[in-house]
Design an enzyme around this catalytic site. Sequence first.
Site, short mmCIF file in Angstrom:
data_model
loop_
_atom_site.label_atom_id
_atom_site.label_comp_id
_atom_site.label_asym_id
_atom_site.label_seq_id
_atom_site.Cartn_x
_atom_site.Cartn_y
_atom_site.Cartn_z
N CYS A 60 -46.88 -116.52 11.59
CA CYS A 60 -45.43 -116.67 11.81
C CYS A 60 -44.69 -115.38 11.48
O CYS A 60 -43.48 -115.38 11.33
CB CYS A 60 -44.88 -117.85 11.01
SG CYS A 60 -45.09 -117.66 9.25
N ASP A 88 -52.46 -121.98 8.32
CA ASP A 88 -51.03 -121.75 8.61
C ASP A 88 -50.39 -120.99 7.45
O ASP A 88 -49.55 -121.54 6.73
CB ASP A 88 -50.35 -123.11 8.83
CG ASP A 88 -48.90 -122.94 9.27
OD1 ASP A 88 -48.55 -121.86 9.80
OD2 ASP A 88 -48.11 -123.89 9.08
N ARG A 104 -48.60 -129.87 15.57
CA ARG A 104 -49.15 -130.98 14.77
C ARG A 104 -49.59 -132.11 15.68
O ARG A 104 -50.61 -132.76 15.47
CB ARG A 104 -48.09 -131.50 13.80
CG ARG A 104 -47.73 -130.53 12.70
CD ARG A 104 -46.73 -131.17 11.72
NE ARG A 104 -46.26 -130.19 10.79
CZ ARG A 104 -44.99 -129.81 10.67
NH1 ARG A 104 -44.05 -130.38 11.39
NH2 ARG A 104 -44.65 -128.89 9.80
N ASP A 116 -53.00 -125.70 -1.20
CA ASP A 116 -51.81 -124.84 -1.33
C ASP A 116 -51.82 -124.27 -2.74
O ASP A 116 -52.28 -124.93 -3.68
CB ASP A 116 -50.52 -125.63 -1.08
CG ASP A 116 -49.36 -124.73 -0.68
OD1 ASP A 116 -48.93 -124.78 0.49
OD2 ASP A 116 -48.87 -123.96 -1.54
N PHE A 147 -52.93 -123.92 3.37
CA PHE A 147 -51.49 -123.59 3.28
C PHE A 147 -50.69 -124.83 3.74
O PHE A 147 -49.84 -124.75 4.62
CB PHE A 147 -51.14 -122.38 4.17
CG PHE A 147 -52.01 -121.17 3.94
CD1 PHE A 147 -51.71 -120.27 2.93
CD2 PHE A 147 -53.13 -120.94 4.73
CE1 PHE A 147 -52.51 -119.14 2.72
CE2 PHE A 147 -53.93 -119.83 4.52
CZ PHE A 147 -53.62 -118.93 3.53
N1 SAH Z 1 -48.44 -125.76 7.20
C1 SAH Z 1 -47.18 -125.99 6.53
C2 SAH Z 1 -46.36 -124.74 6.32
C3 SAH Z 1 -47.05 -123.64 5.54
S1 SAH Z 1 -45.97 -122.58 4.72
C4 SAH Z 1 -46.40 -127.06 7.28
O1 SAH Z 1 -46.80 -127.48 8.36
O2 SAH Z 1 -45.36 -127.47 6.76
C5 SAH Z 1 -47.06 -121.61 3.79
C6 SAH Z 1 -47.60 -122.23 2.50
O3 SAH Z 1 -48.61 -121.38 2.00
C7 SAH Z 1 -46.59 -122.39 1.36
O4 SAH Z 1 -46.53 -123.73 0.97
C8 SAH Z 1 -47.14 -121.54 0.23
O5 SAH Z 1 -47.01 -122.16 -1.06
C9 SAH Z 1 -48.60 -121.44 0.58
N2 SAH Z 1 -49.29 -120.23 0.10
C10 SAH Z 1 -48.82 -118.97 0.07
N3 SAH Z 1 -49.78 -118.12 -0.35
C11 SAH Z 1 -50.88 -118.87 -0.60
C12 SAH Z 1 -52.20 -118.58 -1.05
N4 SAH Z 1 -52.58 -117.33 -1.32
N5 SAH Z 1 -53.08 -119.60 -1.16
C13 SAH Z 1 -52.70 -120.88 -0.88
N6 SAH Z 1 -51.47 -121.20 -0.45
C14 SAH Z 1 -50.57 -120.22 -0.31
#
Ligand code: SAH
Length: 393
Positions: free
Chosen positions: A337, A297, A213, A250, A229
């Site tokens: 991840c 992500d 970040r 998200d 995401f």
């Molecule tokens: N970038 C974030 C962590 C991401 S975790 C950080 O820095 O904190 C992954 C996220 O993707 C979750 O919040 C989940 O709700 C979302 N997610 C999962 N599948 C998804 C999809 N098909 N479209 C959009 N979001 C999604």
Amino acid sequence: MEKAKIVLKSGKDQSINRYHPWIFSGAIKKIIGNPAEGDIVEVFDNKDTFLAVGHYQPGSIAVRILSFEPVKTDIDFFREKIKSAILYRQSIGLLNNPSINVFRIVHAEGDNLPGLIIDYYDGIAVMQMHSVGMYHLRRDFAAILGEVLGKRIVAVYDKSESTIPYMSGITNVNGFLAGNSGPVIVTENGYKFKVDWTTGQKTGFYIDQRENRKLLQSFTEGRNVLDMFGYTGGFSVYAMKNAALVHTVDSSSSAIELADENVNLNYSDTSRHKSFRIDAFEYLNNIGGKYDLIILDPPAFAKHNNALANALQGYKRLNMKAIEQIKPGGIIFTFSCSQVVTKENFRKSVFAAAANTGRKVRIIHQLSQPPDHPVNIYHPESEYLKGLVLHVE
Ligand code: SAH
């Protein structure tokens, strides 16, 4: 009581001689005794030479090794290991840092404590046990954290309900093991984030992206940023410092609420920020020319090896959509991840995505996890977070 003995098949001690901390069930010749799930067992080669001591778990990973020496694995043993993990965090400047009070205290195999994760949120330790052996010790761990960290520990929360493997006779319910606290507002590199471990994903926050970040922020000035995401809006909050606009996407409405809340916590004027609750692949269908910085992500696309091929296809599809549509001169931060996806496999997926678009793509940074999520050199699997920063002409 006599500890059960795990005897390995001939030749199956090689990985132990290289200090790999797992013993797979296929390597076992016989078990002398009748170990219960979570019991301490001793491992021998088939000539009766001692190899290791660890926690027994019926299943594919049969033993998680605690020591390659014939030591007593009592509370002093665990106290020393946790102390050493904490001292190490102190040595890298994480314990008394006024701008960071959220970090990982214990990173399982990376800290020679397989099966145990402990995260720290400004006084609250949140534990996730991935083995029954570690789960049995949860109250000891809570006491040790109090002893070693003193006033720095306000409460200890057990969040193992979703991580503990199948157990006969134990029904785990998340809850406090010591103290009590509602959600807290933590500080990461000076930015504020609300963390609610009871409702949040994992232990409540993606601590592992802290340094990525920070790097992101060096690219955001004046750009139109898309944080895919977004979850807590971790990347969005950093980008808001100097970006022209920031969009968080998200599919979960609680994630979107949290991202908005966190942006509000850090900025009085949030008019440059907008969030969208929508499926990522759908959103990416039509973003041509809108953005010049995109963060991808996603959650782990593969949890097990049998899902690997599909996961790699998923990364390829996702990255292709971003590379195709980003503005010329744009930057993409792209991550995986999934533990089962290697650095090489992830890079191949992104390569295939780029090749399909025909655009000129440079890799300008190769990213991983921060030093409070250390990689055990004998356990390459602990390097689970992989990222690339791309420059797209
Ligand atoms: N970038 C974030 C962590 C991401 S975790 C950080 O820095 O904190 C992954 C996220 O993707 C979750 O919040 C989940 O709700 C979302 N997610 C999962 N599948 C998804 C999809 N098909 N479209 C959009 N979001 C999604």
